[in-house]
Motif scaffolding. Structure first.
Motif, mmCIF file in Angstrom:
data_model
loop_
_atom_site.group_PDB
_atom_site.id
_atom_site.type_symbol
_atom_site.label_atom_id
_atom_site.label_comp_id
_atom_site.label_asym_id
_atom_site.label_seq_id
_atom_site.Cartn_x
_atom_site.Cartn_y
_atom_site.Cartn_z
ATOM 1 N N LEU A 253 0.336 -1.261 0.126
ATOM 2 C CA LEU A 253 -0.115 -0.467 0.160
ATOM 3 C C LEU A 253 0.832 1.586 -0.046
ATOM 4 O O LEU A 253 1.854 1.659 0.793
ATOM 5 C CB LEU A 253 -1.068 0.096 1.225
ATOM 6 N N SER B 294 -4.183 4.115 10.999
ATOM 7 C CA SER B 294 -4.385 4.295 10.061
ATOM 8 C C SER B 294 -4.666 4.817 8.814
ATOM 9 O O SER B 294 -3.459 5.966 8.805
ATOM 10 C CB SER B 294 -6.228 4.889 10.222
ATOM 11 N N ALA C 50 -4.996 6.049 4.544
ATOM 12 C CA ALA C 50 -5.877 6.081 3.679
ATOM 13 C C ALA C 50 -5.183 6.107 2.566
ATOM 14 O O ALA C 50 -3.881 6.855 1.959
ATOM 15 C CB ALA C 50 -6.663 7.832 3.746
ATOM 16 N N THR C 51 -5.792 5.181 1.492
ATOM 17 C CA THR C 51 -5.163 5.673 0.203
ATOM 18 C C THR C 51 -6.773 5.640 -1.458
ATOM 19 O O THR C 51 -7.789 5.165 -0.522
ATOM 20 C CB THR C 51 -4.898 3.690 -0.777
ATOM 21 N N THR C 52 -6.339 6.015 -1.709
ATOM 22 C CA THR C 52 -6.809 6.967 -2.758
ATOM 23 C C THR C 52 -7.027 6.737 -4.223
ATOM 24 O O THR C 52 -5.688 6.744 -4.964
ATOM 25 C CB THR C 52 -7.024 8.761 -2.729
ATOM 26 N N GLU C 53 -8.072 6.602 -4.278
ATOM 27 C CA GLU C 53 -8.047 5.922 -6.279
ATOM 28 C C GLU C 53 -8.948 6.864 -6.978
ATOM 29 O O GLU C 53 -10.069 7.512 -6.898
ATOM 30 C CB GLU C 53 -7.952 4.695 -6.562
ATOM 31 N N GLU D 168 -13.344 10.343 -6.782
ATOM 32 C CA GLU D 168 -12.379 9.540 -6.215
ATOM 33 C C GLU D 168 -13.237 8.911 -4.980
ATOM 34 O O GLU D 168 -13.687 9.233 -4.559
ATOM 35 C CB GLU D 168 -11.277 11.291 -5.029
ATOM 36 N N GLN D 169 -11.898 7.556 -4.496
ATOM 37 C CA GLN D 169 -12.605 6.684 -4.286
ATOM 38 C C GLN D 169 -11.294 5.996 -2.778
ATOM 39 O O GLN D 169 -10.017 6.176 -3.481
ATOM 40 C CB GLN D 169 -13.250 5.835 -4.826
ATOM 41 N N THR D 170 -11.759 6.314 -1.462
ATOM 42 C CA THR D 170 -10.340 6.459 -0.507
ATOM 43 C C THR D 170 -10.879 5.215 0.007
ATOM 44 O O THR D 170 -12.203 4.982 0.788
ATOM 45 C CB THR D 170 -10.581 7.861 0.514
ATOM 46 N N GLU D 171 -9.810 4.521 0.481
ATOM 47 C CA GLU D 171 -9.725 3.332 1.451
ATOM 48 C C GLU D 171 -9.492 3.193 2.349
ATOM 49 O O GLU D 171 -8.408 3.426 2.238
ATOM 50 C CB GLU D 171 -10.022 2.022 0.751
ATOM 51 N N TRP D 172 -10.023 3.293 4.012
ATOM 52 C CA TRP D 172 -8.889 2.582 4.974
ATOM 53 C C TRP D 172 -8.254 1.953 5.402
ATOM 54 O O TRP D 172 -9.312 0.593 5.839
ATOM 55 C CB TRP D 172 -9.627 3.794 6.357
ATOM 56 N N HIS D 173 -7.776 1.557 5.269
ATOM 57 C CA HIS D 173 -6.764 0.023 5.906
ATOM 58 C C HIS D 173 -5.980 1.075 7.772
ATOM 59 O O HIS D 173 -5.283 1.525 8.229
ATOM 60 C CB HIS D 173 -5.168 -0.182 5.074
#
Length: 146
Positions: A9, A32, A34-37, A49-54
């Motif tokens: 990531l 945490s 944040a990865t954003t595509e 934009e789509q953000t996923e939290w890990h």
């Protein structure tokens, strides 16, 4: 055949990491990420934009590193789901990335700007404009083909 559990990531830290020291002296860092595509919505012709939290966890020497909210980091590890009991005695599950490597790519400064680890800001010299002509290219230091 054996399976493979590998996660890579690159993203921004969402809040300052928590460091926990266990009774035996081992350390754990968690934060945490944040990865954003981005993708182009063909119906509206707008970028979305789509953000996923890990959830990231690192142990031992990784907990010695200093990270802060807003830093862009490279994380390499494996995905793991574990079960725990919350304060109300409910069983909960959490999925997290158990990091093997965490490298800082860009640090966020306290003034809101950013700076790279070893990168220097570009220097411009208005008296000497850069040219892309082949005759003005300096000779390489060595003759490596790459």
């Amino acid at each position: 055949m054996a399976g493979l559990n590998k996660v890579i990531l690159i993203g921004n830290i969402g809040k300052d990491p928590d460091v926990h020291i266990f009774d035996n002296g081992n350390k754990k860092i968690s934060f945490s990420l944040a990865t954003t595509e981005s993708y182009l919505n063909k119906d509206t012709n707008q970028w979305v934009e789509q953000t996923e939290w890990h959830n990231i966890a690192g142990y031992r020497y990784l907990a010695e590193k200093t990270f802060a909210k807003g830093d862009m980091v490279y994380v390499e590890g494996k995905i793991k789901t574990r079960k725990y009991t919350d304060k109300e005695q409910n069983e909960r599950y959490i999925t997290e990335i158990i990091a093997d490597k965490i490298n800082i790519l860009v640090r966020r400064s306290s003034e809101g700007g950013s700076y790279g680890g070893n990168a220097a800001p570009p220097v411009s010299n208005p008296e000497k404009p850069a040219t892309d002509t082949p005759g003005n290219t300096p000779a390489p230091d060595d003759d490596l083909p790459f």
